[in-house]
Every structure is written in C-alpha cells, then in structure tokens.
Scaffold this motif. Sequence first.
Motif, PDB file in Angstrom:
ATOM      1  N   HIS A  12     -17.472  -0.667  15.324  1.00  0.00           N
ATOM      2  CA  HIS A  12     -16.964   0.328  14.141  1.00  0.00           C
ATOM      3  C   HIS A  12     -17.013  -0.118  12.888  1.00  0.00           C
ATOM      4  O   HIS A  12     -16.977  -1.168  12.621  1.00  0.00           O
ATOM      5  N   ALA A  13     -17.506   0.673  12.034  1.00  0.00           N
ATOM      6  CA  ALA A  13     -17.451   0.673  10.467  1.00  0.00           C
ATOM      7  C   ALA A  13     -16.396   1.441   9.790  1.00  0.00           C
ATOM      8  O   ALA A  13     -16.174   2.479  10.273  1.00  0.00           O
ATOM      9  N   GLU A  14     -15.578   1.104   8.776  1.00  0.00           N
ATOM     10  CA  GLU A  14     -14.686   1.892   8.055  1.00  0.00           C
ATOM     11  C   GLU A  14     -14.768   1.508   6.616  1.00  0.00           C
ATOM     12  O   GLU A  14     -14.687   0.534   6.158  1.00  0.00           O
ATOM     13  N   SER A  15     -14.743   2.557   5.746  1.00  0.00           N
ATOM     14  CA  SER A  15     -14.413   2.563   4.405  1.00  0.00           C
ATOM     15  C   SER A  15     -12.908   2.978   4.195  1.00  0.00           C
ATOM     16  O   SER A  15     -12.609   3.970   4.507  1.00  0.00           O
ATOM     17  N   VAL A  16     -12.480   1.809   3.462  1.00  0.00           N
ATOM     18  CA  VAL A  16     -10.964   2.129   3.528  1.00  0.00           C
ATOM     19  C   VAL A  16     -10.464   2.040   1.704  1.00  0.00           C
ATOM     20  O   VAL A  16     -11.060   1.193   0.895  1.00  0.00           O
ATOM     21  N   ASN A  17      -9.964   3.034   1.181  1.00  0.00           N
ATOM     22  CA  ASN A  17      -9.450   3.066  -0.070  1.00  0.00           C
ATOM     23  C   ASN A  17      -7.876   2.762  -0.085  1.00  0.00           C
ATOM     24  O   ASN A  17      -7.191   3.410   0.492  1.00  0.00           O
TER      25      ASN A  17
ATOM     26  N   VAL B  81       0.865  -1.146  -0.017  1.00  0.00           N
ATOM     27  CA  VAL B  81       0.053   0.037  -0.009  1.00  0.00           C
ATOM     28  C   VAL B  81       1.027   1.340   0.022  1.00  0.00           C
ATOM     29  O   VAL B  81       1.729   1.327   0.754  1.00  0.00           O
ATOM     30  N   THR B  82       0.800   2.140  -0.948  1.00  0.00           N
ATOM     31  CA  THR B  82       1.400   3.408  -0.918  1.00  0.00           C
ATOM     32  C   THR B  82       0.517   4.387  -0.341  1.00  0.00           C
ATOM     33  O   THR B  82       1.077   5.604   0.011  1.00  0.00           O
ATOM     34  N   ARG B  83      -0.861   4.432  -0.432  1.00  0.00           N
ATOM     35  CA  ARG B  83      -1.588   5.388  -0.003  1.00  0.00           C
ATOM     36  C   ARG B  83      -2.972   4.570   0.373  1.00  0.00           C
ATOM     37  O   ARG B  83      -3.503   3.719  -0.079  1.00  0.00           O
ATOM     38  N   MET B  84      -3.357   5.141   1.548  1.00  0.00           N
ATOM     39  CA  MET B  84      -4.807   4.741   2.258  1.00  0.00           C
ATOM     40  C   MET B  84      -5.543   6.092   2.453  1.00  0.00           C
ATOM     41  O   MET B  84      -5.094   6.879   3.341  1.00  0.00           O
ATOM     42  N   VAL B  85      -7.012   5.846   2.281  1.00  0.00           N
ATOM     43  CA  VAL B  85      -7.795   6.876   2.636  1.00  0.00           C
ATOM     44  C   VAL B  85      -9.021   6.080   3.450  1.00  0.00           C
ATOM     45  O   VAL B  85      -9.532   5.208   3.023  1.00  0.00           O
ATOM     46  N   VAL B  86      -9.009   6.636   4.674  1.00  0.00           N
ATOM     47  CA  VAL B  86      -9.969   5.875   5.588  1.00  0.00           C
ATOM     48  C   VAL B  86     -11.110   6.881   6.049  1.00  0.00           C
ATOM     49  O   VAL B  86     -10.736   7.848   6.661  1.00  0.00           O
ATOM     50  N   SER B  87     -12.301   6.270   6.077  1.00  0.00           N
ATOM     51  CA  SER B  87     -13.465   7.019   6.516  1.00  0.00           C
ATOM     52  C   SER B  87     -14.125   6.321   7.584  1.00  0.00           C
ATOM     53  O   SER B  87     -14.383   5.142   7.153  1.00  0.00           O
TER      54      SER B  87
ATOM     55  N   GLY C 205      -5.959   0.012  -7.470  1.00  0.00           N
ATOM     56  CA  GLY C 205      -6.420   0.536  -6.342  1.00  0.00           C
ATOM     57  C   GLY C 205      -7.604  -0.186  -5.964  1.00  0.00           C
ATOM     58  O   GLY C 205      -8.352  -0.874  -6.960  1.00  0.00           O
ATOM     59  N   LEU C 206      -8.163  -0.616  -4.630  1.00  0.00           N
ATOM     60  CA  LEU C 206      -9.349  -1.116  -4.406  1.00  0.00           C
ATOM     61  C   LEU C 206     -10.129  -0.188  -3.152  1.00  0.00           C
ATOM     62  O   LEU C 206      -9.277   0.343  -2.380  1.00  0.00           O
ATOM     63  N   GLU C 207     -11.125  -0.627  -3.322  1.00  0.00           N
ATOM     64  CA  GLU C 207     -12.295  -0.269  -2.099  1.00  0.00           C
ATOM     65  C   GLU C 207     -12.646  -1.262  -1.244  1.00  0.00           C
ATOM     66  O   GLU C 207     -12.947  -2.408  -1.746  1.00  0.00           O
ATOM     67  N   ILE C 208     -12.743  -1.230  -0.127  1.00  0.00           N
ATOM     68  CA  ILE C 208     -13.097  -2.447   0.921  1.00  0.00           C
ATOM     69  C   ILE C 208     -13.968  -1.727   1.934  1.00  0.00           C
ATOM     70  O   ILE C 208     -13.586  -0.557   2.340  1.00  0.00           O
TER      71      ILE C 208
ATOM     72  N   THR D 258      -4.646   9.197   5.138  1.00  0.00           N
ATOM     73  CA  THR D 258      -5.415  10.306   5.448  1.00  0.00           C
ATOM     74  C   THR D 258      -6.845   9.726   6.150  1.00  0.00           C
ATOM     75  O   THR D 258      -7.151   8.667   5.546  1.00  0.00           O
ATOM     76  N   ALA D 259      -7.364  10.370   6.867  1.00  0.00           N
ATOM     77  CA  ALA D 259      -8.620   9.953   7.670  1.00  0.00           C
ATOM     78  C   ALA D 259      -9.595  10.888   7.954  1.00  0.00           C
ATOM     79  O   ALA D 259      -9.255  12.182   8.347  1.00  0.00           O
ATOM     80  N   THR D 260     -10.932  10.614   8.033  1.00  0.00           N
ATOM     81  CA  THR D 260     -12.002  11.550   8.575  1.00  0.00           C
ATOM     82  C   THR D 260     -12.803  10.379   9.095  1.00  0.00           C
ATOM     83  O   THR D 260     -13.171   9.320   8.879  1.00  0.00           O
ATOM     84  N   CYS D 261     -12.956  10.772  10.787  1.00  0.00           N
ATOM     85  CA  CYS D 261     -13.465   9.847  11.634  1.00  0.00           C
ATOM     86  C   CYS D 261     -14.595  10.679  12.048  1.00  0.00           C
ATOM     87  O   CYS D 261     -14.895  11.582  12.422  1.00  0.00           O
ATOM     88  N   ILE D 262     -15.985   9.938  12.065  1.00  0.00           N
ATOM     89  CA  ILE D 262     -17.272  10.384  12.213  1.00  0.00           C
ATOM     90  C   ILE D 262     -17.900   9.300  13.516  1.00  0.00           C
ATOM     91  O   ILE D 262     -17.454   8.155  13.426  1.00  0.00           O
ATOM     92  N   ARG D 263     -18.492  10.068  14.218  1.00  0.00           N
ATOM     93  CA  ARG D 263     -19.265   9.525  15.328  1.00  0.00           C
ATOM     94  C   ARG D 263     -20.646   9.056  14.834  1.00  0.00           C
ATOM     95  O   ARG D 263     -21.439  10.242  14.256  1.00  0.00           O
TER      96      ARG D 263
END
Length: 390
Positions: free
Chosen positions: A298-303, A203-209, A364-367, A286-291
């Motif tokens: 917890h659930a997470e969208s990971v790119n 992984v070179t870049r990961m975007v997490v929500s 790239g993948l989305e999970i 990079t991440a955006t964390c929401i309550r």
Amino acid sequence: MNAAMNFTAATTTTKPHSPFLTGGVSLLRTSPTLLPLHRSPPSSIRMSLRDDGPSLAVVGVTGAVGQEFLSVLSDRDFPYRSIKLLASKRSAGKEMTFEGRNYVVEELTADSFDDVDIALFSAGGSISKQFGPLAVEKGTIVVDNSSAFRMVDDVPLVIPEVNPDAMAHIKLGNGKGALIANPNCSTIICLMAATPLHRRAKVTRMVVSTYQAASGAGAAAMEELELQTREVLEGKPPTCNIFSQQYAFNLFSHNAPILSNGYNEEEMKLVKETRKIWNDITVRVTATCIRVPVMRAHAESVNLQFETPLDEDTAREILENAPGVVVIDDRPSNQFPTPLEVSNKDDVAVGRIRRDVSQDGDSGLEIFVCGDQIRKGAALNAVQIAEMLL
C-alpha cells in the motif's frame, strides 16, 4: 549510496524483490490446493524448534496472510516447541512443509487450542469472534489480524514500535489467555511514519489518502487483477468476481461498505484506530481510501498538522532514526518510495518529506509512505507482538 540503495541494506528480509513473490512462491498461485511456502530440505532446518519455546497455532494458515505468518516466523527464527496449522474443514488434511518438516493442516475446532500458548489468527472476523474467546478460555494468547476486537475497550490494539506498553500487562506462561488485536494494514503503515513525528511535535490533525493494493483483498483479488490484465490487453471483457468493476488499468473507491456519514469502513478504521493507538480521542483524522491496480503493498499520502513547529529537516532526521522506517527522499533524482520497492520488505518507506505550504510556518508537513500490506501491515506486526510475549 543513495537512499533507495540503502533501503535494500536496511531491510531485514531476504525475499525476492518481485511483488508477485512471497517465500519464493508466486502469491498469485497460493491457493489452498497447493503446497505453499517453505520447501526446505532437512539440511536447512532452523533452530526455531526448541523445547523452551511456546506452543503455536496458526489459524487460517492456507490464506495469503496465514502463509506469510509462516514465512515471518521462519525468517525471524521465532522459537517454538510445537506448531499447529489450522484452517477450515475444506482445507483440513492438506499437507504443508514448514522449515523442512511436513505438517497436516487440521480443521479448526473448539478443541484446537488445548496446550497452545500463542495463536496467530487470520481467518476473518466471524471466525475470530467464534474461536478467539474459546482459545482465550483455554489459556491461549490470541493475536488477531481481523477487525473483530480492535475497538473493544479492554483489548490492546498494538503496533510494537508505536505503543508496546498497551500489552505490558499480558504475560506468557501464567495460564491466563488474552486477546491482542492487530491494527488494520493502512493504520499500521501510516502510524509507523506518523508516530515518531507525533512524539516530537504532537499531531493535532491528520489527513490520509491511501492507494491500496490487491493484496489487501486477499490472494483471490490478486489473481483476478492478473487475469484482468491479460484479458484487457487481449481485448477481452474483464472477469469481475471479487470486485464489481474493472480493476486492471483502473482505480476506484475502496470496496468497504459505505457508512451513513459517507465514509467507508476502511476510512473509519484509520480514524478510530489512530485515536485508540495514540490514546488520544482529540486528534482529528480524516481519510480517503482508494483501491489501485498494484499487486502488493500500500501507499499513503499523509498530511500532518502539529501543535508545535516541526521543520522538514528535523522531521527527516527523526524518521531516519525511527525503528522499522527507512527514508527514501532523493529530490534531485526524483526518487521516492514505491510499492514495488517495499514489496516483501519489513520496513515502511517514507519520502516526499516537505513543509505544507498551505499552513503557516512549520506547523504542517506532507509525507508519502509505502509499506507491504501482507508483511508489516499484517503478518510481521502480529509476529512482533508474539515476540514481545517471549
């Protein structure tokens, strides 16, 4: 049998499926004034109490994660020759039942760690900073669930399925104490799914929500969410003691403090902890964390962006064989992981496995990942660390 049905068989716990329950007791009502968890009769006493096991201490035992420590220790038949239940002065003297035996909660003091081999801490960062080093001086190996030591250079930050080698130098029984840090819950849940893919394609870049449940803020937050839900449905103004705004039927940016860069502390934990656990300061996170108004898990969208191509079918096969991970990815039925399905479960569930169409080829993948914040995101991971010391 579909993937969702397989999840029930794959999980290692036998707990009720309701997100409100832990160890058969309502987690919304596990305040320090009650007798939590195991009320097993003497006939059900397990073989965990063994002369050849280590001596244990559970710090913060009356909290939600502290109680889950006990539940996980029992579920996994963790061997111990003795166990101390430690908490604040306010909770000292209360009685608790664990594996058919009665215990009195002791006040946490500097002398609490005499002859303690392993201490599981979940009492907050300030308590960990005060008592963790004292325990280490007594020869205790401390597994700390707070953020107090996670980014300290010589303290291993460990997910057993991900980077067990980080604590290979720490040995039980040599009289030397040590600190081992439990990562943040959102980091654990994310990396349980991302790491097997990272090992294959880097992984070179990961975007997490993240979509984080009330359990991440403790039992009091869960109680407030339940209370607010009733109040709102009855047309009453919501009680806002834990959070500054209505939680029920709402969602908002994670309540962690905002830093000068505009990220909050929870988001930066994902950034910094991922780099330390993967031992790779070059990976971009990079991440955006929401309550969100979910009771537990917890659930997470990971790119993910990869150095080498990785197609979705290969990724699915990798995840299906990854330890501690179960795949729920039934496209025809639109069945994918949910917080409800993983509540009180050990495994992290992953689905929505698909190629990122915004990137060229298979780069790239989305999970989508769900995991129980109290279980794998906290107590289970800490107990697994302790098991590696045996």
